[in-house]
Design a protein around this motif. Structure first.
Motif, PDB file in Angstrom:
ATOM      1  N   THR A  28      -7.821  -4.086 -11.781  1.00  0.00           N
ATOM      2  CA  THR A  28      -8.716  -5.221 -11.564  1.00  0.00           C
ATOM      3  C   THR A  28      -7.923  -6.504 -11.342  1.00  0.00           C
ATOM      4  O   THR A  28      -8.252  -7.315 -10.467  1.00  0.00           O
ATOM      5  CB  THR A  28      -9.660  -5.390 -12.766  1.00  0.00           C
ATOM      6  N   ALA A  29      -6.857  -6.684 -12.120  1.00  0.00           N
ATOM      7  CA  ALA A  29      -6.021  -7.873 -11.967  1.00  0.00           C
ATOM      8  C   ALA A  29      -5.385  -7.927 -10.584  1.00  0.00           C
ATOM      9  O   ALA A  29      -5.354  -8.980  -9.936  1.00  0.00           O
ATOM     10  CB  ALA A  29      -4.941  -7.902 -13.047  1.00  0.00           C
ATOM     11  N   VAL A  30      -4.881  -6.787 -10.116  1.00  0.00           N
ATOM     12  CA  VAL A  30      -4.258  -6.723  -8.787  1.00  0.00           C
ATOM     13  C   VAL A  30      -5.300  -6.998  -7.705  1.00  0.00           C
ATOM     14  O   VAL A  30      -5.064  -7.777  -6.765  1.00  0.00           O
ATOM     15  CB  VAL A  30      -3.603  -5.350  -8.559  1.00  0.00           C
ATOM     16  N   GLY A  31      -6.453  -6.364  -7.817  1.00  0.00           N
ATOM     17  CA  GLY A  31      -7.500  -6.564  -6.828  1.00  0.00           C
ATOM     18  C   GLY A  31      -7.965  -8.002  -6.767  1.00  0.00           C
ATOM     19  O   GLY A  31      -8.186  -8.556  -5.676  1.00  0.00           O
ATOM     20  N   ASP A  78      -7.094  -9.376  -3.325  1.00  0.00           N
ATOM     21  CA  ASP A  78      -8.241  -8.850  -2.566  1.00  0.00           C
ATOM     22  C   ASP A  78      -7.856  -7.555  -1.880  1.00  0.00           C
ATOM     23  O   ASP A  78      -8.281  -7.269  -0.751  1.00  0.00           O
ATOM     24  CB  ASP A  78      -8.737  -9.866  -1.527  1.00  0.00           C
ATOM     25  N   ALA A  79      -7.046  -6.759  -2.539  1.00  0.00           N
ATOM     26  CA  ALA A  79      -6.553  -5.491  -1.996  1.00  0.00           C
ATOM     27  C   ALA A  79      -5.886  -4.738  -3.145  1.00  0.00           C
ATOM     28  O   ALA A  79      -5.493  -5.344  -4.147  1.00  0.00           O
ATOM     29  CB  ALA A  79      -5.548  -5.728  -0.873  1.00  0.00           C
ATOM     30  N   PRO A  80      -5.731  -3.423  -3.000  1.00  0.00           N
ATOM     31  CA  PRO A  80      -5.065  -2.659  -4.060  1.00  0.00           C
ATOM     32  C   PRO A  80      -3.544  -2.782  -4.017  1.00  0.00           C
ATOM     33  O   PRO A  80      -2.849  -2.281  -4.912  1.00  0.00           O
ATOM     34  CB  PRO A  80      -5.508  -1.219  -3.775  1.00  0.00           C
ATOM     35  N   TYR A  81      -3.019  -3.464  -2.983  1.00  0.00           N
ATOM     36  CA  TYR A  81      -1.567  -3.529  -2.803  1.00  0.00           C
ATOM     37  C   TYR A  81      -1.246  -4.686  -1.869  1.00  0.00           C
ATOM     38  O   TYR A  81      -1.984  -4.968  -0.922  1.00  0.00           O
ATOM     39  CB  TYR A  81      -1.069  -2.211  -2.201  1.00  0.00           C
TER      40      TYR A  81
END
Length: 256
Positions: A217-220, A224-227
């Protein structure tokens, strides 16, 4: 696995081409043809379609000559690939960098990354047997100079340069693959992520996967993306240089 690799041609003929020692035909249907022109045509195809799309016949068609005419200048695809790689290495600026070894090694990584992003086909070519051309040698000389005087042994200098280049190769491969996904799907990472967000609450299982849920969730939320390829590159490069720093300090004391 890479299906193409440098060093697959005849060593003597390849070296003749790389150092332009191979006698050029003085007669033929296309007197103006040259090794440089053939390489430029091959690079245009490889940049557009990848190495798999580059064949001697395709290059000949692009130059408006028969394939047999090409063989008068270049023995085969193996030797041509060696010269192509040596040629693009000539694009590296080899800029002078203020600061110590860390700044210089950082610049080496960034220059190689820029080159891979301009010519993604390079990721499709294995170079464990590098073409020993003038631009490859100049590249190696420049990169070794980044860690000269640090107290590392010659073998450690070579291994450090290989470590940085290997990291860049892997990081750029992931970045190029991510870019290709966007191009082929027509959907940006942000659009893909936002399309999934409304459904995440229904499928997420924070009780069984607390770390995955929290960190994901923090990364997203951040990207605004998984990576994010740029963030991953910067983070990884800093950690790699931290590791080299520990080795350098062990050899010669604190030195930046």
């Amino acid at each position: 696995m890479n299906q193409d690799y440098t060093g697959s041609g005849d060593p003597a003929k390849s070296l003749e081409l790389l150092w332009r020692r191979r006698p050029q035909p003085t007669r033929g249907p296309k007197p103006g043809l040259s090794v440089e022109g053939i390489v430029e045509a091959a690079l245009r195809i490889a940049d557009a379609e990848g190495v798999a799309g580059m064949s001697m016949r395709r290059v000949a068609d692009g130059l408006g000559v028969g394939a047999m005419t090409l063989y008068r200048y270049v023995p085969g695809k193996g030797e041509l690939l060696d010269v192509m790689l040596d040629t693009v290495y000539g694009e590296l600026p080899r800029r002078a960098v203020d600061g110590g070894w860390r700044a210089r090694l950082d610049e080496v990584a960034r220059q190689n990354r820029e080159l891979y992003l301009r010519h993604p086909w390079m990721l499709q070519v294995a170079v464990s047997r590098p073409p020993l051309g003038p631009r490859v040698m100049a590249k190696y000389e420049y990169e070794l100079a980044a860690v000269e005087g640090t107290g590392l042994t010659d073998l450690e200098m070579d291994a450090t340069v290989a470590l940085v280049n290997g990291y860049v190769h892997g990081a750029v491969r992931t970045a190029v693959e991510a870019r290709q996904v966007v191009q082929r799907s027509g959907i940006s990472d942000k659009e893909w992520w936002l399309a999934h967000v409304p459904h995440l609450d229904r499928i997420s299982d924070a009780r069984n996967f607390p770390l995955a849920t929290r960190v994901g969730t923090a990364v997203g939320n951040q990207f605004d993306a998984p990576y994010d390829a740029d963030h991953a590159f910067e983070y990884g490069l800093e950690r790699l240089l931290d590791g080299v720093s520990a080795l350098v300090e062990n050899r010669s004391g604190p030195k930046r």
